[in-house]
Design a protein around this motif. Sequence first.
Motif, PDB file in Angstrom:
ATOM      1  N   GLY A 338       0.805  -1.215   0.000  1.00 40.08           N
ATOM      2  CA  GLY A 338       0.000   0.000   0.000  1.00 40.08           C
ATOM      3  C   GLY A 338       0.838   1.264   0.000  1.00 40.08           C
ATOM      4  O   GLY A 338       0.561   2.219  -0.746  1.00 40.08           O
ATOM      5  N   ILE A 339       1.876   1.293   0.815  1.00 36.42           N
ATOM      6  CA  ILE A 339       2.728   2.476   0.888  1.00 36.42           C
ATOM      7  C   ILE A 339       3.491   2.688  -0.417  1.00 36.42           C
ATOM      8  O   ILE A 339       3.708   3.816  -0.863  1.00 36.42           O
ATOM      9  N   ASN A 340       3.901   1.587  -1.045  1.00 33.49           N
ATOM     10  CA  ASN A 340       4.709   1.670  -2.266  1.00 33.49           C
ATOM     11  C   ASN A 340       3.903   1.336  -3.519  1.00 33.49           C
ATOM     12  O   ASN A 340       4.467   0.864  -4.513  1.00 33.49           O
ATOM     13  N   ALA A 341       2.596   1.585  -3.477  1.00 34.16           N
ATOM     14  CA  ALA A 341       1.743   1.259  -4.630  1.00 34.16           C
ATOM     15  C   ALA A 341       2.139   2.052  -5.865  1.00 34.16           C
ATOM     16  O   ALA A 341       1.905   1.607  -6.999  1.00 34.16           O
ATOM     17  N   PHE A 342       2.748   3.222  -5.686  1.00 34.81           N
ATOM     18  CA  PHE A 342       3.170   4.039  -6.825  1.00 34.81           C
ATOM     19  C   PHE A 342       4.162   3.295  -7.712  1.00 34.81           C
ATOM     20  O   PHE A 342       4.279   3.588  -8.909  1.00 34.81           O
ATOM     21  N   ALA A 343       4.909   2.338  -7.145  1.00 28.71           N
ATOM     22  CA  ALA A 343       5.952   1.644  -7.907  1.00 28.71           C
ATOM     23  C   ALA A 343       5.378   0.777  -9.020  1.00 28.71           C
ATOM     24  O   ALA A 343       6.078   0.469  -9.990  1.00 28.71           O
ATOM     25  N   PHE A 344       4.101   0.374  -8.920  1.00 27.43           N
ATOM     26  CA  PHE A 344       3.534  -0.516  -9.924  1.00 27.43           C
ATOM     27  C   PHE A 344       3.395   0.162 -11.285  1.00 27.43           C
ATOM     28  O   PHE A 344       3.191  -0.519 -12.299  1.00 27.43           O
ATOM     29  N   LYS A 345       3.506   1.492 -11.329  1.00 28.17           N
ATOM     30  CA  LYS A 345       3.492   2.187 -12.613  1.00 28.17           C
ATOM     31  C   LYS A 345       4.737   1.877 -13.435  1.00 28.17           C
ATOM     32  O   LYS A 345       4.747   2.101 -14.646  1.00 28.17           O
ATOM     33  N   GLU A 346       5.787   1.366 -12.769  1.00 29.58           N
ATOM     34  CA  GLU A 346       7.038   1.053 -13.456  1.00 29.58           C
ATOM     35  C   GLU A 346       7.121  -0.412 -13.892  1.00 29.58           C
ATOM     36  O   GLU A 346       8.138  -0.833 -14.440  1.00 29.58           O
ATOM     37  N   LEU A 347       6.066  -1.179 -13.642  1.00 26.23           N
ATOM     38  CA  LEU A 347       6.092  -2.603 -13.964  1.00 26.23           C
ATOM     39  C   LEU A 347       6.031  -2.821 -15.472  1.00 26.23           C
ATOM     40  O   LEU A 347       5.177  -2.263 -16.163  1.00 26.23           O
ATOM     41  N   THR A 348       6.946  -3.645 -15.970  1.00 23.68           N
ATOM     42  CA  THR A 348       6.958  -4.040 -17.381  1.00 23.68           C
ATOM     43  C   THR A 348       6.944  -5.567 -17.463  1.00 23.68           C
ATOM     44  O   THR A 348       7.145  -6.260 -16.462  1.00 23.68           O
ATOM     45  N   ILE A 349       6.742  -6.074 -18.662  1.00 23.41           N
ATOM     46  CA  ILE A 349       6.695  -7.517 -18.851  1.00 23.41           C
ATOM     47  C   ILE A 349       8.046  -8.151 -18.534  1.00 23.41           C
ATOM     48  O   ILE A 349       8.121  -9.266 -17.997  1.00 23.41           O
ATOM     49  N   TRP A 350       9.156  -7.434 -18.793  1.00 19.79           N
ATOM     50  CA  TRP A 350      10.482  -7.985 -18.530  1.00 19.79           C
ATOM     51  C   TRP A 350      10.769  -8.040 -17.039  1.00 19.79           C
ATOM     52  O   TRP A 350      11.370  -9.002 -16.547  1.00 19.79           O
ATOM     53  N   ILE A 351      10.343  -7.020 -16.310  1.00 19.54           N
ATOM     54  CA  ILE A 351      10.494  -7.054 -14.845  1.00 19.54           C
ATOM     55  C   ILE A 351       9.669  -8.201 -14.272  1.00 19.54           C
ATOM     56  O   ILE A 351      10.117  -8.931 -13.379  1.00 19.54           O
ATOM     57  N   PHE A 352       8.452  -8.374 -14.775  1.00 17.71           N
ATOM     58  CA  PHE A 352       7.587  -9.443 -14.278  1.00 17.71           C
ATOM     59  C   PHE A 352       8.204 -10.817 -14.540  1.00 17.71           C
ATOM     60  O   PHE A 352       8.186 -11.695 -13.665  1.00 17.71           O
ATOM     61  N   LEU A 353       8.765 -11.030 -15.728  1.00 16.79           N
ATOM     62  CA  LEU A 353       9.356 -12.327 -16.045  1.00 16.79           C
ATOM     63  C   LEU A 353      10.577 -12.612 -15.170  1.00 16.79           C
ATOM     64  O   LEU A 353      10.761 -13.734 -14.686  1.00 16.79           O
ATOM     65  N   ALA A 354      11.411 -11.598 -14.951  1.00 13.57           N
ATOM     66  CA  ALA A 354      12.581 -11.792 -14.090  1.00 13.57           C
ATOM     67  C   ALA A 354      12.149 -12.114 -12.664  1.00 13.57           C
ATOM     68  O   ALA A 354      12.714 -13.005 -12.008  1.00 13.57           O
ATOM     69  N   ALA A 355      11.132 -11.387 -12.165  1.00  8.31           N
ATOM     70  CA  ALA A 355      10.624 -11.630 -10.817  1.00  8.31           C
ATOM     71  C   ALA A 355       9.896 -12.965 -10.713  1.00  8.31           C
ATOM     72  O   ALA A 355       9.839 -13.568  -9.633  1.00  8.31           O
ATOM     73  N   LEU A 356       9.346 -13.455 -11.819  1.00  6.71           N
ATOM     74  CA  LEU A 356       8.626 -14.734 -11.820  1.00  6.71           C
ATOM     75  C   LEU A 356       9.582 -15.916 -11.754  1.00  6.71           C
ATOM     76  O   LEU A 356       9.397 -16.858 -10.968  1.00  6.71           O
ATOM     77  N   PHE A 357      10.623 -15.885 -12.573  1.00  8.12           N
ATOM     78  CA  PHE A 357      11.532 -17.031 -12.650  1.00  8.12           C
ATOM     79  C   PHE A 357      12.451 -17.140 -11.437  1.00  8.12           C
ATOM     80  O   PHE A 357      12.932 -18.239 -11.135  1.00  8.12           O
TER      81      PHE A 357
END
Length: 483
Positions: A338-357
Amino acid sequence: MNQVVIVNWPLKIFMVILCLTISECFCAVQGQYGQIAGAWNISYEGGETEKLLTVSDQMQYVNITIFNVDLSAGTDFHFEVHVGDPKRALVERRIERADLQGTPASWQGEVSVQTRKFGFTNLYVTLHASDGVTVERSATDLTLTIARRERLDEKIFNYTASGLLLLMFLNLGGVLDLQRLKVIFLRPIAVTIGFCTSYILMPSLALALGYIFLPQLKELQLALFFTALSPSGGLANICAIFLKGNVNLSIATTTINSLMALAIFPLWILILTQTLFVNTELDVPFLDLAISATALVCAIALGMLLRLFLPKTTALIFRFLKPFCACLSLSLIGMTVGINAFAFKELTIWIFLAALFLPILGYSLSFGISKLLRCSATDALTISIETSVLNMTVPIMLLQHCFDEVRADMTLIVPITAALISLVMMIVIYAVRRVFGWNKNEDGVAFESKVELIDIETAKQSEASVAATTTQVEKFESYKEVF
């Protein structure tokens, strides 16, 4: 052969015409610098190259000076002010030829900037000829650093999160079994595997995934590395409880990894600054890490003392351990997101894949390594949980310590996304184990203290029944003597 040559000639002529046309159009659009109004130049904020702004609904202003403009050519023109990334800021300003004064001509004034999103962008000036085609761009740009406004709730969150985390470890310390811990430390094979997978396997995976998915983004690569390097924390202990793992091994591994972080973090950072991040200055927040590790050990020790001197308190902790710690963990996660919800505006598909694997590979490889080294199924499960459940608090602290505020805010999405994915992975594993009936305690002494409490209650009931039987026998003997 002649037919082929005849067919290729029209193609060759078309390609030559196309190349000449593209080249001519490119030159017309870009223009030759100094052709319209001489060697004009720009100065921002009295010679500065960077301007700090904040995300705000109110207009903010940048001082611009356009000078050394040659009006002798007589060509009509105008200047326009632009920003490189309209998603982060908006600028609308047009300076006409008639606004310039002096010889050589110049203009000085303020340009209003509407900030929209934190991050980095650049401000520059273009010169447009009256033909609407020829454009010249300023030789220098102004870097706009857009920061978030400081909020009081973030400071309140830091203290609240620390208190909840210590309360969680206090409860976990109350369920530790000293005899089981003694066996673990006398034969530290499982703890050593957990240490190696956490501080060798996971950072290596993070570096590889960062190189694959985030090749040009060094800050995000470092954020992924910090996420993999950070100790798992109390959430891994809670997951070990729900998945019927070895809770004593889980807490022992968490404690050892937290203490060893004081030595491992500087070692890894020294390796990185000599190889991958040569021009990057990375500091280790020794004081913050030492305070966190000391507080963790003190909370666990206090929980163990409560168990020794207040056994009824321990029995109460056992009864409400799962729901209480689960609520604390979810509260911490919810507050952090909740405090860092602003960071989700920076989410990209490449960040998601790196964080997923990262957690998926960490769980699979650590489980396989543990089984190859002849660990029990329960211990292998516990080691894989300790390795793959990612912490978001420690990497956020490290990023805020190593980067300036804006760069830290832009990289927070990596630990937050990776930690949430690792939690979802644990929930999926728990659901699968429950559905197929695999979520059973396969190690009878993995949670030995619970057995001991049950045995105490059973012993009390047995003593009561024996006493009642003895009383009945004594009464029967007395009746026999009377008769």
